[in-house]
Design a protein around this motif. Structure first.
Motif, mmCIF file in Angstrom:
data_model
loop_
_atom_site.group_PDB
_atom_site.id
_atom_site.type_symbol
_atom_site.label_atom_id
_atom_site.label_comp_id
_atom_site.label_asym_id
_atom_site.label_seq_id
_atom_site.Cartn_x
_atom_site.Cartn_y
_atom_site.Cartn_z
ATOM 1 N N UNK A 1 0.819 -1.216 0.000
ATOM 2 C CA UNK A 1 0.000 0.000 0.000
ATOM 3 C C UNK A 1 0.856 1.271 0.000
ATOM 4 N N UNK A 2 2.111 1.156 -0.421
ATOM 5 C CA UNK A 2 3.041 2.286 -0.321
ATOM 6 C C UNK A 2 2.548 3.525 -1.073
ATOM 7 N N UNK A 3 1.969 3.317 -2.264
ATOM 8 C CA UNK A 3 1.485 4.462 -3.035
ATOM 9 C C UNK A 3 0.336 5.159 -2.313
ATOM 10 N N UNK A 4 -0.536 4.373 -1.714
ATOM 11 C CA UNK A 4 -1.660 4.943 -0.960
ATOM 12 C C UNK A 4 -1.150 5.714 0.256
ATOM 13 N N UNK A 5 -0.200 5.127 0.988
ATOM 14 C CA UNK A 5 0.335 5.771 2.192
ATOM 15 C C UNK A 5 0.995 7.098 1.836
ATOM 16 N N UNK A 6 1.821 7.096 0.785
ATOM 17 C CA UNK A 6 2.510 8.322 0.362
ATOM 18 C C UNK A 6 1.506 9.358 -0.136
ATOM 19 N N UNK A 7 0.532 8.893 -0.940
ATOM 20 C CA UNK A 7 -0.481 9.801 -1.469
ATOM 21 C C UNK A 7 -1.297 10.431 -0.355
ATOM 22 N N UNK A 8 -1.699 9.623 0.626
ATOM 23 C CA UNK A 8 -2.485 10.139 1.747
ATOM 24 C C UNK A 8 -1.684 11.153 2.563
ATOM 25 N N UNK A 9 -0.385 10.876 2.735
ATOM 26 C CA UNK A 9 0.445 11.804 3.512
ATOM 27 C C UNK A 9 0.529 13.161 2.811
ATOM 28 N N UNK A 10 0.684 13.125 1.485
ATOM 29 C CA UNK A 10 0.762 14.377 0.738
ATOM 30 C C UNK A 10 -0.534 15.169 0.823
ATOM 31 N N UNK A 11 -1.650 14.453 0.987
ATOM 32 C CA UNK A 11 -2.946 15.120 1.097
ATOM 33 C C UNK A 11 -3.226 15.616 2.518
ATOM 34 N N UNK A 12 -2.354 15.254 3.469
ATOM 35 C CA UNK A 12 -2.538 15.708 4.842
ATOM 36 C C UNK A 12 -2.892 14.634 5.837
ATOM 37 N N UNK A 13 -3.124 13.392 5.356
ATOM 38 C CA UNK A 13 -3.417 12.282 6.266
ATOM 39 C C UNK A 13 -2.095 11.659 6.720
ATOM 40 N N UNK A 14 -1.652 12.045 7.899
ATOM 41 C CA UNK A 14 -0.345 11.630 8.398
ATOM 42 C C UNK A 14 -0.391 10.375 9.279
ATOM 43 N N UNK A 15 -1.566 9.798 9.430
ATOM 44 C CA UNK A 15 -1.759 8.726 10.412
ATOM 45 C C UNK A 15 -0.792 7.572 10.206
ATOM 46 N N UNK A 16 -0.698 7.046 8.987
ATOM 47 C CA UNK A 16 0.127 5.868 8.746
ATOM 48 C C UNK A 16 1.604 6.149 9.051
ATOM 49 N N UNK A 17 2.095 7.265 8.549
ATOM 50 C CA UNK A 17 3.509 7.607 8.754
ATOM 51 C C UNK A 17 3.796 7.877 10.220
ATOM 52 N N UNK A 18 2.917 8.599 10.890
ATOM 53 C CA UNK A 18 3.160 8.930 12.294
ATOM 54 C C UNK A 18 3.098 7.697 13.188
ATOM 55 N N UNK A 19 2.218 6.754 12.872
ATOM 56 C CA UNK A 19 2.157 5.519 13.652
ATOM 57 C C UNK A 19 3.416 4.687 13.440
ATOM 58 N N UNK A 20 3.938 4.674 12.211
ATOM 59 C CA UNK A 20 5.187 3.958 11.958
ATOM 60 C C UNK A 20 6.360 4.595 12.708
#
Length: 412
Positions: free
Chosen positions: A297-316
């Motif tokens: 899901x790397x593309x989704x995680x990166x795309x979401x982060x760029x849109x402002x959804x930091x949840x996945x990256x911050x939890x990691x």
């Protein structure tokens, strides 16, 4: 036949969830009561020690659990047995509320992401799944449930389960406030107060989550401060947001003093005597699924982060900080592994979002098949393989819970 089963589940999914919740509460109430009373000398846990010490010391322990115990003790006319049963019922309630807190966290992601929302009921089932799942175990080779494993759940430690509920609630509120700030909104006082209260309660129960979460929050506050470019309104909001951590931060200082600063026989030291091979194996076994799911899901995680959804990256990042914290520091003068509870909490959060990502992937694959599109070999291997492993972990976690429910030792 399969379609009829699917229709039945779809029709009665809410009834099934609440039935499982009621059954879970009954089983947990029994387990925790048995642990508190040490029925027939079995049901080994930390709970009876925690409650007995709280009563004897009139609630002078470092954890909020001690204060609650004394309060319940007085409510029940200073009857120790009634107090222990009453607290066990409260603890069971906290545990069964955790899936609802997880569902709220995941529902926030449903609201902020474009694509396949899971919906309230599926998010609740992920929450229910999360309180039972065990880490990956390999029969004969590495068949451990608690010892020698990177744990997700710990049924014997009450303060961990208490901290977990309020940590999930605090994280959900953190994401809600953070999203609002990124969209140019002011902080709602009700959200800020609830966030500060949940973070404070989680820390007072056990400081392990806060010591990992605080650096994560500081990192992104600094990032947003740099991006504010001198906008006084944004700077003021970021400063106000950060102030929500002050009560929890003061509590950590007080707890540190009670546990280490005021005692000459116990101290915090660098962890130089750990078994690196064993730690690397158990960490590696835990990371297999999250790494595969995040890579898929790397593309989704990166795309979401760029849109402002930091949840996945911050939890990691939270997981990495908690893991390093547990590997670098330890206690001298006492045993108990208190510096490892933070990574267990981080494990729990990682598992919750990973299951969510996988379920979305599964729905996308099923929709693709329904539309008559050909599935790639990679998609088939991923869905079948990850699904089988998650099912295995759930079977193992349920077995472990039943193992404890019959009075056997958690230390396996």
């Amino acid at each position: 036949m399969l379609s009829k089963i699917e229709m039945y589940i779809e029709k009665y999914k809410d009834h099934l969830f609440w039935t499982f919740m009621a059954g879970s509460y009954g089983c947990m109430a029994f387990l925790f009561s048995a642990q508190a009373l040490r029925i027939k000398g079995k049901y080994l846990s930390d709970l009876d020690v925690h409650l007995s010490h709280a009563i004897e010391s009139s609630g002078s322990g470092y954890s909020l659990e001690s204060t609650l115990t004394v309060l319940i003790y007085r409510i029940f006319g200073k009857n120790a047995t009634a107090c222990m049963i009453g607290f066990s019922l409260l603890l069971a309630l906290m545990v069964v509320l955790t899936p609802l807190a997880v569902a709220s966290l995941l529902s926030f992601l449903d609201r902020t992401e474009k694509g396949t929302p899971l919906g309230v009921t599926r998010n609740r089932f992920i929450g229910l799944f999360s309180i039972y799942i065990a880490p990956l175990m390999i029969p004969v080779v590495w068949f451990w449930f608690y010892n020698n494993n990177c744990n997700i759940n710990a049924w014997h430690n009450s303060t961990y389960m208490e901290m977990r509920l309020f940590s999930v609630m605090a994280l959900c509120l953190y994401f809600v406030i953070q999203e609002g700030l990124l969209n140019g909104k002011n902080i709602r006082l009700t959200y800020w107060s609830a966030f500060a209260a949940c973070l404070f309660a989680a820390t007072w129960f056990k400081p392990s989550y806060f010591v990992g979460f605080a650096p994560v929050m500081v990192i992104w506050l600094l990032i947003d401060l740099v991006k504010s470019r001198g906008d006084l309104t944004k700077i003021r909001n970021l400063f106000f947001f950060g102030c929500a951590c002050i009560p929890a931060g003061l509590m950590v200082i007080l707890q540190y003093w009670k546990l280490y600063g005021s005692r000459e026989d116990v101290s915090v030291v660098l962890n130089t005597a750990q078994d690196s091979l064993r730690n690397n194996i158990r960490t590696g076994l835990f990371l297999i699924l999250p790494v595969i799911i995040f890579l898929y899901n790397r593309k989704k995680v990166v795309s979401e982060y760029k849109k402002g959804n930091r949840a996945y990256v911050q939890i990691m990042v939270l997981w990495v900080i908690e893991w390093l914290y547990g590997r670098i520091f330890t206690e001298e003068g006492r045993t108990g592994g208190n510096f490892g509870w933070g990574v267990r909490m981080a494990n729990y959060l990682v598992v919750a979002v990973c299951v969510r990502l996988f379920w979305i992937n599964l729905l996308d694959v099923l929709q693709k098949r329904k539309d008559g599109q050909a599935l790639t070999k990679a998609e088939c291997i991923y869905v079948i393989g990850i699904g089988a492993v998650l099912l295995w972990e759930m079977v193992c976690g349920s077995f472990y819970f039943l193992w404890l429910l019959t009075g056997r030792s958690y230390w396996i």
